[in-house]
Motif scaffolding. Structure first.
Motif, PDB file in Angstrom:
ATOM      1  N   LEU A 291      -0.776  -7.698  -6.132  1.00  0.00           N
ATOM      2  CA  LEU A 291       0.482  -8.233  -5.623  1.00  0.00           C
ATOM      3  C   LEU A 291       0.338  -8.643  -4.153  1.00  0.00           C
ATOM      4  O   LEU A 291       0.766  -9.738  -3.751  1.00  0.00           O
ATOM      5  N   ALA A 292      -0.282  -7.792  -3.363  1.00  0.00           N
ATOM      6  CA  ALA A 292      -0.476  -8.081  -1.942  1.00  0.00           C
ATOM      7  C   ALA A 292      -1.406  -9.266  -1.734  1.00  0.00           C
ATOM      8  O   ALA A 292      -1.190 -10.089  -0.831  1.00  0.00           O
ATOM      9  N   SER A 293      -2.445  -9.371  -2.549  1.00  0.00           N
ATOM     10  CA  SER A 293      -3.411 -10.458  -2.387  1.00  0.00           C
ATOM     11  C   SER A 293      -2.804 -11.822  -2.709  1.00  0.00           C
ATOM     12  O   SER A 293      -3.172 -12.831  -2.113  1.00  0.00           O
ATOM     13  N   ILE A 294      -1.848 -11.854  -3.631  1.00  0.00           N
ATOM     14  CA  ILE A 294      -1.172 -13.116  -3.947  1.00  0.00           C
ATOM     15  C   ILE A 294      -0.334 -13.568  -2.751  1.00  0.00           C
ATOM     16  O   ILE A 294      -0.271 -14.759  -2.436  1.00  0.00           O
ATOM     17  N   ARG A 295       0.301 -12.614  -2.069  1.00  0.00           N
ATOM     18  CA  ARG A 295       1.075 -12.986  -0.870  1.00  0.00           C
ATOM     19  C   ARG A 295       0.171 -13.512   0.220  1.00  0.00           C
ATOM     20  O   ARG A 295       0.569 -14.395   1.009  1.00  0.00           O
ATOM     21  N   GLU A 296      -1.054 -13.028   0.287  1.00  0.00           N
ATOM     22  CA  GLU A 296      -1.998 -13.533   1.285  1.00  0.00           C
ATOM     23  C   GLU A 296      -2.343 -14.999   1.033  1.00  0.00           C
ATOM     24  O   GLU A 296      -2.632 -15.740   1.963  1.00  0.00           O
ATOM     25  N   ILE A 297      -2.314 -15.416  -0.226  1.00  0.00           N
ATOM     26  CA  ILE A 297      -2.584 -16.819  -0.558  1.00  0.00           C
ATOM     27  C   ILE A 297      -1.472 -17.698  -0.009  1.00  0.00           C
ATOM     28  O   ILE A 297      -1.706 -18.781   0.529  1.00  0.00           O
ATOM     29  N   GLY A 298      -0.227 -17.241  -0.159  1.00  0.00           N
ATOM     30  CA  GLY A 298       0.904 -18.017   0.333  1.00  0.00           C
ATOM     31  C   GLY A 298       2.217 -17.504  -0.226  1.00  0.00           C
ATOM     32  O   GLY A 298       2.240 -16.714  -1.175  1.00  0.00           O
ATOM     33  N   LEU A 299       3.310 -17.988   0.348  1.00  0.00           N
ATOM     34  CA  LEU A 299       4.625 -17.555  -0.093  1.00  0.00           C
ATOM     35  C   LEU A 299       4.998 -18.166  -1.444  1.00  0.00           C
ATOM     36  O   LEU A 299       5.555 -17.486  -2.306  1.00  0.00           O
TER      37      LEU A 299
ATOM     38  N   SER B  39     -11.383  -6.789  -1.672  1.00  0.00           N
ATOM     39  CA  SER B  39     -12.245  -7.542  -2.594  1.00  0.00           C
ATOM     40  C   SER B  39     -11.550  -8.801  -3.100  1.00  0.00           C
ATOM     41  O   SER B  39     -12.139  -9.881  -3.118  1.00  0.00           O
ATOM     42  N   PHE B  40     -10.291  -8.689  -3.502  1.00  0.00           N
ATOM     43  CA  PHE B  40      -9.545  -9.854  -3.973  1.00  0.00           C
ATOM     44  C   PHE B  40      -9.444 -10.911  -2.875  1.00  0.00           C
ATOM     45  O   PHE B  40      -9.487 -12.113  -3.140  1.00  0.00           O
ATOM     46  N   GLY B  41      -9.316 -10.450  -1.627  1.00  0.00           N
ATOM     47  CA  GLY B  41      -9.199 -11.374  -0.507  1.00  0.00           C
ATOM     48  C   GLY B  41     -10.536 -11.820   0.049  1.00  0.00           C
ATOM     49  O   GLY B  41     -10.589 -12.530   1.045  1.00  0.00           O
ATOM     50  N   ARG B  42     -11.622 -11.382  -0.592  1.00  0.00           N
ATOM     51  CA  ARG B  42     -12.989 -11.747  -0.185  1.00  0.00           C
ATOM     52  C   ARG B  42     -13.319 -11.308   1.245  1.00  0.00           C
ATOM     53  O   ARG B  42     -14.143 -11.914   1.917  1.00  0.00           O
ATOM     54  N   VAL B  43     -12.637 -10.268   1.699  1.00  0.00           N
ATOM     55  CA  VAL B  43     -12.960  -9.708   3.003  1.00  0.00           C
ATOM     56  C   VAL B  43     -14.267  -8.941   2.917  1.00  0.00           C
ATOM     57  O   VAL B  43     -15.059  -8.903   3.856  1.00  0.00           O
ATOM     58  N   ILE B  44     -14.502  -8.309   1.772  1.00  0.00           N
ATOM     59  CA  ILE B  44     -15.774  -7.642   1.511  1.00  0.00           C
ATOM     60  C   ILE B  44     -16.361  -8.220   0.232  1.00  0.00           C
ATOM     61  O   ILE B  44     -15.657  -8.856  -0.555  1.00  0.00           O
ATOM     62  N   GLU B  45     -17.652  -8.014   0.024  1.00  0.00           N
ATOM     63  CA  GLU B  45     -18.295  -8.508  -1.188  1.00  0.00           C
ATOM     64  C   GLU B  45     -17.848  -7.687  -2.395  1.00  0.00           C
ATOM     65  O   GLU B  45     -17.413  -6.554  -2.269  1.00  0.00           O
ATOM     66  N   GLY B  46     -17.979  -8.307  -3.564  1.00  0.00           N
ATOM     67  CA  GLY B  46     -17.638  -7.593  -4.782  1.00  0.00           C
ATOM     68  C   GLY B  46     -16.345  -8.060  -5.409  1.00  0.00           C
ATOM     69  O   GLY B  46     -15.702  -7.305  -6.134  1.00  0.00           O
ATOM     70  N   THR B  47     -15.967  -9.320  -5.128  1.00  0.00           N
ATOM     71  CA  THR B  47     -14.716  -9.843  -5.677  1.00  0.00           C
ATOM     72  C   THR B  47     -14.693  -9.779  -7.194  1.00  0.00           C
ATOM     73  O   THR B  47     -13.732  -9.296  -7.799  1.00  0.00           O
ATOM     74  N   MET B  48     -15.761 -10.250  -7.835  1.00  0.00           N
ATOM     75  CA  MET B  48     -15.778 -10.282  -9.293  1.00  0.00           C
ATOM     76  C   MET B  48     -15.859  -8.882  -9.890  1.00  0.00           C
ATOM     77  O   MET B  48     -15.346  -8.641 -10.990  1.00  0.00           O
TER      78      MET B  48
ATOM     79  N   GLY C 291       0.822  -1.212   0.000  1.00  0.00           N
ATOM     80  CA  GLY C 291       0.000   0.000   0.000  1.00  0.00           C
ATOM     81  C   GLY C 291       0.854   1.259   0.000  1.00  0.00           C
ATOM     82  O   GLY C 291       0.576   2.211  -0.737  1.00  0.00           O
ATOM     83  N   LEU C 292       1.906   1.245   0.800  1.00  0.00           N
ATOM     84  CA  LEU C 292       2.810   2.392   0.844  1.00  0.00           C
ATOM     85  C   LEU C 292       3.546   2.554  -0.481  1.00  0.00           C
ATOM     86  O   LEU C 292       3.753   3.684  -0.956  1.00  0.00           O
ATOM     87  N   LEU C 293       3.930   1.441  -1.091  1.00  0.00           N
ATOM     88  CA  LEU C 293       4.599   1.496  -2.388  1.00  0.00           C
ATOM     89  C   LEU C 293       3.678   2.076  -3.457  1.00  0.00           C
ATOM     90  O   LEU C 293       4.119   2.850  -4.314  1.00  0.00           O
ATOM     91  N   SER C 294       2.403   1.693  -3.409  1.00  0.00           N
ATOM     92  CA  SER C 294       1.456   2.201  -4.413  1.00  0.00           C
ATOM     93  C   SER C 294       1.284   3.714  -4.289  1.00  0.00           C
ATOM     94  O   SER C 294       1.238   4.429  -5.296  1.00  0.00           O
ATOM     95  N   ILE C 295       1.213   4.196  -3.061  1.00  0.00           N
ATOM     96  CA  ILE C 295       1.104   5.650  -2.856  1.00  0.00           C
ATOM     97  C   ILE C 295       2.389   6.343  -3.292  1.00  0.00           C
ATOM     98  O   ILE C 295       2.364   7.386  -3.951  1.00  0.00           O
ATOM     99  N   GLY C 296       3.531   5.730  -2.946  1.00  0.00           N
ATOM    100  CA  GLY C 296       4.809   6.292  -3.353  1.00  0.00           C
ATOM    101  C   GLY C 296       4.949   6.351  -4.864  1.00  0.00           C
ATOM    102  O   GLY C 296       5.452   7.337  -5.420  1.00  0.00           O
ATOM    103  N   ALA C 297       4.481   5.298  -5.550  1.00  0.00           N
ATOM    104  CA  ALA C 297       4.549   5.265  -7.011  1.00  0.00           C
ATOM    105  C   ALA C 297       3.669   6.350  -7.619  1.00  0.00           C
ATOM    106  O   ALA C 297       4.041   6.997  -8.608  1.00  0.00           O
ATOM    107  N   THR C 298       2.501   6.578  -7.028  1.00  0.00           N
ATOM    108  CA  THR C 298       1.610   7.634  -7.517  1.00  0.00           C
ATOM    109  C   THR C 298       2.249   9.012  -7.340  1.00  0.00           C
ATOM    110  O   THR C 298       2.163   9.872  -8.226  1.00  0.00           O
ATOM    111  N   ILE C 299       2.894   9.208  -6.212  1.00  0.00           N
ATOM    112  CA  ILE C 299       3.571  10.486  -5.967  1.00  0.00           C
ATOM    113  C   ILE C 299       4.692  10.691  -6.982  1.00  0.00           C
ATOM    114  O   ILE C 299       4.899  11.810  -7.484  1.00  0.00           O
TER     115      ILE C 299
END
Length: 273
Positions: free
Chosen positions: A128-136, A75-84, A33-41
């Motif tokens: 990228l972050a959601s793939i790490r949540e799946i596993g290493l 959404s990717f992690g299915r923590v909230i609805e609206g994955t698709m 998340g910090l990298l994404s903000i840094g990249a936008t800046i």
């Protein structure tokens, strides 16, 4: 060269522990998340050279990236609805950035272009972050495929490349290098996935999936090169001495990550981790 090597060692020392232990306390997710903000800046600071940005917009663009990142990640992690919904939004972003490769420079208004890249950065880093949540192992599989593709495309292209792939976007890239990266990168990535029994599907489908990731990797590299061409810059910033900015280092990774997430969700592919 020495500066580049030192920077690479420092990045490895910082990023490898975050990657390995990133599933604890959402460390990797926060980092991305910090990298994404840094990249936008980074992009925003470059864009300021082309067009005036008010103080409100200077705050708004990073906030947009942060919002897209959080919503996409949850959404990717299915923590909230609206994955698709997030998946199809991600697919639309992939298509939009790919189409942009053929659009003439200056066709899109600067502020709209900056917004487009902000959305792109937010959703790709979330993938990228959601793939790490799946596993290493899944994220190592994605990273290795992208790195093998980029590495062999570069070295084979330098040694044997004669036909330019996209001269106006990235003059050094060649068709010979792209083919070599595609073949060798997908082959090595497939071996890794099959060895670690990452998927339950037939090995031929694993190869097809990895081949797709190799294609995404090369498109991602071109997408970042196109953005730099549009802004007439060599690097997004000097944050990483000898390596450029954030997006200069992760260009193919984030695009490949989003491609993997979209394919996995649309075709209901299950990781065996």
């Amino acid at each position: 060269m020495r500066q580049r090597t030192i920077t690479a060692l420092v990045m490895a020392a910082v990023c490898l522990p975050i990657l390995v232990f990133g599933d604890h306390y959402y460390i990797f997710a926060v980092f991305c998340g910090l990298l994404s903000i840094g990249a936008t800046i980074e992009i925003m600071m470059v864009a300021r050279q082309k067009t005036h940005l008010s103080a409100i917009l200077m705050v708004a663009y990073p906030l947009v990236t942060a919002m897209i990142y959080v919503l996409s990640y949850l959404s990717f992690g299915r923590v909230i609805e609206g994955t698709m919904i997030a998946v199809y939004f991600g697919l639309a972003v992939l298509l939009l950035m790919t189409i942009n490769l053929w659009l003439p420079k200056g066709l899109i208004k600067p502020k709209v272009y900056l917004l487009m890249t902000s959305l792109y950065v937010g959703v790709t880093f979330a993938a990228l972050a959601s793939i790490r949540e799946i596993g290493l192992i899944p994220i190592i599989y994605m990273l290795l495929t992208a790195m093998f593709t980029d590495t062999f495309a570069y070295f084979i292209g330098v040694k044997y490349g004669k036909h330019r792939l996209a001269e106006k976007i990235s003059p050094k890239k060649t068709i010979e290098g792209a083919i070599a990266g595609l073949v060798i990168g997908s082959a090595l990535g497939s071996v890794f996935a099959i060895f670690f029994k990452l998927f339950s599907m037939h090995w031929a489908l694993v190869v097809l999936l990895t081949l797709s990731l190799s294609v995404f990797s090369q498109i991602g590299d071109l997408v970042e090169s196109k953005i730099k061409r549009d802004y007439d810059i060599k690097d997004f910033s000097n944050l990483l001495p000898g390596h450029g900015g954030i997006l200069d280092r992760v260009d193919s990774w984030v695009f490949t990550s989003l491609g993997l997430v979209v394919i996995v969700e649309i075709f209901d592919i299950v990781f065996l981790v």
